[in-house]
Structures are given as C-alpha cells and as structure tokens.
Design a protein around this motif. Structure first.
Motif, short mmCIF file in Angstrom:
data_model
loop_
_atom_site.label_atom_id
_atom_site.label_comp_id
_atom_site.label_asym_id
_atom_site.label_seq_id
_atom_site.Cartn_x
_atom_site.Cartn_y
_atom_site.Cartn_z
N ASP A 42 116.62 53.60 -14.57
CA ASP A 42 117.98 54.08 -14.83
C ASP A 42 118.03 54.92 -16.11
O ASP A 42 119.01 55.64 -16.32
N GLU A 43 117.00 54.82 -16.95
CA GLU A 43 116.95 55.57 -18.20
C GLU A 43 116.42 56.98 -18.01
O GLU A 43 116.20 57.71 -18.98
N GLU A 44 116.22 57.40 -16.75
CA GLU A 44 115.63 58.71 -16.45
C GLU A 44 116.41 59.84 -17.12
O GLU A 44 117.63 59.89 -17.07
N LYS A 45 115.65 60.73 -17.74
CA LYS A 45 116.25 61.89 -18.40
C LYS A 45 115.20 63.00 -18.43
O LYS A 45 114.01 62.74 -18.61
N GLY A 46 115.64 64.23 -18.23
CA GLY A 46 114.76 65.38 -18.38
C GLY A 46 113.99 65.79 -17.14
O GLY A 46 113.22 66.75 -17.17
N LEU B 102 107.24 55.71 -19.74
CA LEU B 102 107.50 56.89 -20.57
C LEU B 102 108.77 56.68 -21.39
O LEU B 102 109.85 56.51 -20.86
N LEU B 103 108.61 56.70 -22.73
CA LEU B 103 109.74 56.53 -23.65
C LEU B 103 110.35 57.87 -24.02
O LEU B 103 111.55 57.97 -24.25
N GLY B 104 109.51 58.90 -24.12
CA GLY B 104 109.99 60.22 -24.47
C GLY B 104 108.85 61.16 -24.77
O GLY B 104 107.98 60.84 -25.59
N ILE B 105 108.83 62.29 -24.08
CA ILE B 105 107.78 63.29 -24.29
C ILE B 105 108.28 64.61 -23.73
O ILE B 105 109.14 64.64 -22.85
N LYS C 118 111.58 64.17 -21.79
CA LYS C 118 111.59 63.41 -20.54
C LYS C 118 111.38 61.93 -20.84
O LYS C 118 110.63 61.59 -21.75
N ARG C 119 112.04 61.06 -20.05
CA ARG C 119 111.84 59.63 -20.20
C ARG C 119 112.25 58.93 -18.90
O ARG C 119 112.86 59.54 -18.02
N GLY C 120 111.91 57.63 -18.82
CA GLY C 120 112.34 56.82 -17.69
C GLY C 120 111.37 56.75 -16.53
O GLY C 120 111.66 56.11 -15.53
N ASN D 189 98.37 56.86 -25.75
CA ASN D 189 98.21 55.82 -26.78
C ASN D 189 99.19 55.97 -27.93
O ASN D 189 99.08 55.26 -28.93
N ASP D 190 100.14 56.88 -27.80
CA ASP D 190 101.15 57.09 -28.83
C ASP D 190 102.35 56.20 -28.49
O ASP D 190 103.07 56.46 -27.52
N PRO D 191 102.60 55.14 -29.29
CA PRO D 191 103.68 54.20 -28.97
C PRO D 191 105.08 54.80 -29.07
O PRO D 191 106.04 54.17 -28.63
N THR D 192 105.20 56.00 -29.64
CA THR D 192 106.51 56.65 -29.64
C THR D 192 106.76 57.38 -28.32
O THR D 192 107.91 57.73 -28.02
N CYS D 193 105.70 57.60 -27.53
CA CYS D 193 105.82 58.32 -26.26
C CYS D 193 105.74 57.40 -25.04
O CYS D 193 106.47 57.57 -24.08
N TRP D 194 104.80 56.44 -25.09
CA TRP D 194 104.55 55.55 -23.95
C TRP D 194 104.52 54.10 -24.42
O TRP D 194 104.01 53.80 -25.50
#
Length: 186
Positions: A103-107, A70-73, A169-171, A47-52
């Motif tokens: 395509d934004e996959e990272k981590g 996933l935006l970043g975690i 991690k993201r994407g 529920n954290d909009p900075t993560c998901w």
C-alpha cells in the motif's frame, strides 16, 4: 496412490555446489526449477539500509523467507547472471520474478519497469510493465520471458528488471527469481 516422479536438473549437485543455500531446486512442481531468493540477486544499493530493508515474510507457500523491501530509491535495478550450462538441455524455460507491491507504493505509476532476458545465441526478450497495477499485498509472478536451452548454448543468462527514472520509488518487495522448465514455449 501413485506419486508423481519429479525430474530435477541433470546436474543439480554441481548447481548447488556452485551456489549457496539461497538457491534451491523446487520440488513442489514436476518440473525443473531454479530459484534465486532476493539475497542471491544483484540489487542496486541492496545493502544500503536507507534504500532497502531485509525482512522475513511468508513465501508463496507460507514458509518464511528473507525478502528485500524497497524503502526509497530513484534508480531501480534487480538482476542475476546465471550459467546456461546449469540448466537441462533441450528444454524450454520461462523466467519470472515473484514480487509484491504494498500500500506504500509510490513512483511506479506511469513509470513502467523494464524486464529483460538475454540468453546466449537467442534474441533478447524485453518488455515493460507498470508495477503500480499489481494487486497490493499479494505475491505475483511477473514474467520476464522464455528461452530454449539448446545443447550448444554456452555462456550466461542475464536477467533483469530496472527503472532508471529520477522519481523516488518505494513499496516494492522482491522475493525471488524463478527459472522454470515448461512443456511448451509461452
């Protein structure tokens, strides 16, 4: 033209009453299937909009469904605890997540994700998968494991995917978790 009989779980009404509309019996296949869409899963910081980010996308069959992007975690955890009594007895089941890597996959490269299935009175099933190797922008069934629903089985199934490394991690897009009966164990 004869139509195939679809066998739904013996206690479908109890399952649907216990869960909300995000769980449904899948009748596209002639098997018992229980589907938990992303909103019904335990997602760390879901529920954290900075993560998901929660978005609607076409499902594997084209119907729109809400998914978690996933935006970043750093610590990834997605799981579900589910009552074994909700499944038809004396059947084999396979468990899998439906995921997409963008395509934004990272981590994820060189940091395999752990998949775990804990079924009552059975050995824990565990394995790892490098999700960076998934085809991009396509729904993929990622197996967790399988089990036999013994008539004496009580308690809960615990199903999870996790990667707790410190790298960001993201994407990843999480669509659903499927528990599906199979004719033979895999």
């Amino acid at each position: 033209m004869a139509s195939a009989q679809v066998q739904l779980p013996h206690n479908l009404q109890a399952i649907l009453k216990e869960e909300d509309s995000q769980i449904y019996a899948c009748s596209e296949r002639p098997k018992d299937s229980i589907v938990f869409h992303a909103r019904k899963l335990i997602i760390y910081r879901g529920n954290d909009p900075t993560c998901w980010k929660w978005v609607h996308m076409p499902d594997t069959h084209g119907a729109p469904v809400e998914v978690a992007k996933l935006l970043g975690i750093d610590c990834l955890y997605v799981g579900k605890v589910f009552s074994a009594k909700s499944l038809t007895q004396e059947k084999h089941y396979r468990v899998y997540f439906v995921l997409m890597m963008t395509d934004e996959e990272k981590g994820f490269k060189d940091h395999p994700v752990n998949f775990q299935l804990v079924a009552p009175n059975q050995p824990t099933v565990e394995h790892q998968k490098d999700l960076s190797e998934l085809p991009k922008n396509k729904w993929v069934d990622v197996p967790v494991g399988g089990f036999y629903r013994d008539p004496k089985m009580t308690g809960h199934l615990k199903i999870s995917m996790f990667e707790l490394g410190p790298q960001s991690k993201r994407g990843l897009i999480v669509n659903k978790l499927v528990i599906q009966s199979v004719d033979k164990p895999e």
